[in-house]
Design a protein around this motif. Sequence first.
Motif, short mmCIF file in Angstrom:
data_model
loop_
_atom_site.label_atom_id
_atom_site.label_comp_id
_atom_site.label_asym_id
_atom_site.label_seq_id
_atom_site.Cartn_x
_atom_site.Cartn_y
_atom_site.Cartn_z
N LEU A 237 0.69 -1.23 0.03
CA LEU A 237 -0.03 -0.07 0.03
C LEU A 237 1.11 1.31 0.13
CD1 LEU A 237 -3.17 -0.43 0.29
CD2 LEU A 237 -2.66 0.43 2.70
N PRO B 218 1.41 5.49 0.52
CA PRO B 218 2.85 5.44 0.36
C PRO B 218 3.73 4.57 1.58
CG PRO B 218 2.02 7.27 1.32
CD PRO B 218 0.89 6.36 1.12
N VAL B 219 2.76 3.90 2.33
CA VAL B 219 3.73 3.17 3.24
C VAL B 219 4.69 2.37 2.75
CG1 VAL B 219 3.20 1.53 5.29
CG2 VAL B 219 1.67 3.31 4.80
N MET C 39 7.84 4.44 1.99
CA MET C 39 8.10 5.62 2.98
C MET C 39 9.85 4.76 3.27
SD MET C 39 4.96 6.17 5.10
CE MET C 39 5.53 7.17 6.56
N GLU D 57 11.07 7.71 8.19
CA GLU D 57 9.83 8.33 8.35
C GLU D 57 8.99 7.58 8.92
OE1 GLU D 57 6.88 10.68 5.01
OE2 GLU D 57 8.34 9.45 4.07
N LEU D 58 8.70 6.15 8.52
CA LEU D 58 7.85 5.29 9.14
C LEU D 58 7.90 5.27 10.64
CD1 LEU D 58 7.23 1.90 7.24
CD2 LEU D 58 5.49 3.44 8.22
N SER E 46 6.45 7.85 12.35
CA SER E 46 5.09 8.08 12.27
C SER E 46 4.63 6.96 13.47
CB SER E 46 4.43 7.73 11.06
OG SER E 46 4.73 8.67 10.21
N PRO F 76 -5.59 -2.93 -3.43
CA PRO F 76 -5.29 -1.53 -2.85
C PRO F 76 -6.05 -0.76 -3.74
CG PRO F 76 -3.27 -2.83 -2.95
CD PRO F 76 -4.36 -3.86 -3.57
N PHE G 187 -10.69 4.77 0.82
CA PHE G 187 -9.64 5.86 1.05
C PHE G 187 -9.71 7.21 0.48
CE2 PHE G 187 -5.94 2.10 1.43
CZ PHE G 187 -6.76 1.70 2.30
N ALA H 102 -2.32 10.90 1.36
CA ALA H 102 -1.99 9.79 1.17
C ALA H 102 -1.48 9.36 2.28
CB ALA H 102 -1.51 9.51 -0.26
N ARG H 103 -0.38 9.84 2.54
CA ARG H 103 0.49 9.30 3.78
C ARG H 103 -0.41 9.21 4.97
NH1 ARG H 103 2.75 11.52 7.89
NH2 ARG H 103 5.03 10.81 8.43
N GLY I 295 -2.51 5.91 4.68
CA GLY I 295 -1.85 4.97 4.66
C GLY I 295 -1.31 4.52 6.05
N LEU I 296 -1.23 5.29 6.98
CA LEU I 296 -0.88 5.28 8.27
C LEU I 296 -2.19 4.58 9.12
CD1 LEU I 296 1.29 8.07 9.14
CD2 LEU I 296 2.04 5.68 9.11
N TYR J 83 -3.24 10.01 13.60
CA TYR J 83 -2.92 10.09 12.10
C TYR J 83 -3.59 11.00 11.15
CZ TYR J 83 -0.21 5.72 13.45
OH TYR J 83 0.84 4.76 13.99
N ASP K 234 1.70 13.23 14.77
CA ASP K 234 2.87 12.50 14.90
C ASP K 234 3.63 12.99 13.78
OD1 ASP K 234 2.34 12.02 17.55
OD2 ASP K 234 1.32 10.09 16.67
N GLU K 235 3.47 14.01 12.79
CA GLU K 235 3.76 13.79 11.54
C GLU K 235 5.40 14.31 11.67
OE1 GLU K 235 1.39 15.83 8.61
OE2 GLU K 235 0.71 14.03 8.48
N GLY K 236 5.92 14.92 12.79
CA GLY K 236 7.28 15.15 13.09
C GLY K 236 7.85 16.32 11.83
#
Lengths: 212, 212
Positions: free
Chosen positions: A167, A169-170, A173, A177-178, A181, B124, B132, B145-146, B149-150, B189, B194-196
């Motif tokens: 899936l 962008p997981v 990544m 970065e993961l 998160s 997907p 999604f 998207a990110r 995905g999380l 998410y 928590d995107e940092g």
Amino acid sequence: MRRGRRPAGEDTRASIVAAAREEFAAKGYDAVSMRGVARAAGVDPGLIRHYFDGKGELFAASLVPAGADPQALAGRFAEGGIEGLGERLARTVLAVWDAPDGQVQLRLVLSGLLSADGHVQELPRYLQRTVFDQVAALLPREVAARRVGLVASQVLGVLVARHLLRLEPVASMSPDELVRSIAPTIQRYLEGVDEGLAPGPPEEQNSSHGEY
Amino acid sequence: MRRGRRPAGEDTRASIVAAAREEFAAKGYDAVSMRGVARAAGVDPGLIRHYFDGKGELFAASLVPAGADPQALAGRFAEGGIEGLGERLARTVLAVWDAPDGQVQLRLVLSGLLSADGHVQELPRYLQRTVFDQVAALLPREVAARRVGLVASQVLGVLVARHLLRLEPVASMSPDELVRSIAPTIQRYLEGVDEGLAPGPPEEQNSSHGEY
């Protein structure tokens, strides 16, 4: 290289696991026999039983990429205690399964899970013994299993999304970065931040404190 | 009831999906043919192609328990906007997959994922289109998207832990308790907590603030 008997030792264990891994990947859990693995590894079936309690345990041992020892890895990331554990755990898991043969192992896990005969209850038990217990030992006894279970739910999900469903962008990544998160999530589960039970004893809503 | 041709319509689509579900569950993804599904559903193969773009799409449609329409469900939980979305999403997903035939569908997903021919990239894509995208529409475009995905990584992980690995105590926690635990994660998410990445540009450790 694989032919002939070998003396007992870590070397033997490793070659049994390697043979089992190939057998499970090629045939699926159900079709693999201890005898077949022994033949492929060039060892006596009794020797397999010396190292592994049964097919389930052999399967569980074959799920981690070659060279990764889950018990040792868990020991290492648990060593530093709760602080920063979320990050250490996430980083370790990603490193293990991002490794070249990680995806083969994941597929193995799943074909085992799909097998009908239920031996794969070995998998949770193996995870428990090698990894979960070392994390649980750092937590208050009465919440340990629950918190570890939630941690597992996030870790498993990332592995499935990244390596099986691929899936985006997981899937693409970077590990950094993961980790950035999901580590806070894991840390929160470990610390029980979202438990909604604490603070205070459960079911004791009538006790006020302070200003009565 | 299943014999004979039917007029086109939702009824026909539903009976095609039901037949496909049984075929996939019994034979695994690879061994199923559109023709075989048509036969089992008692419809013309051309009719299947009328509803489904190919075997992959038919597979994707058969992954949700009978009666659950992922697009409609996602529409409903997305309707209320971001606030409380984590909880609505968690509750909906658990309700769908805790349903009696939920586990059959999950096994289907996995046998599809394990199949060698790669058609399961449909999955997907199907998730994207039906679920999604409706969540992503609520989020800033560049992070959507990110974040989605999380969210998927946590949701998938709970499903795998609860229904496939049957990892305790996640397997037997009540839906309410599970929702209480994972909804805050999903919400975080979605909100990018928590995107940092924010606030401030990364890698600028030399900028001090305040007392220089």
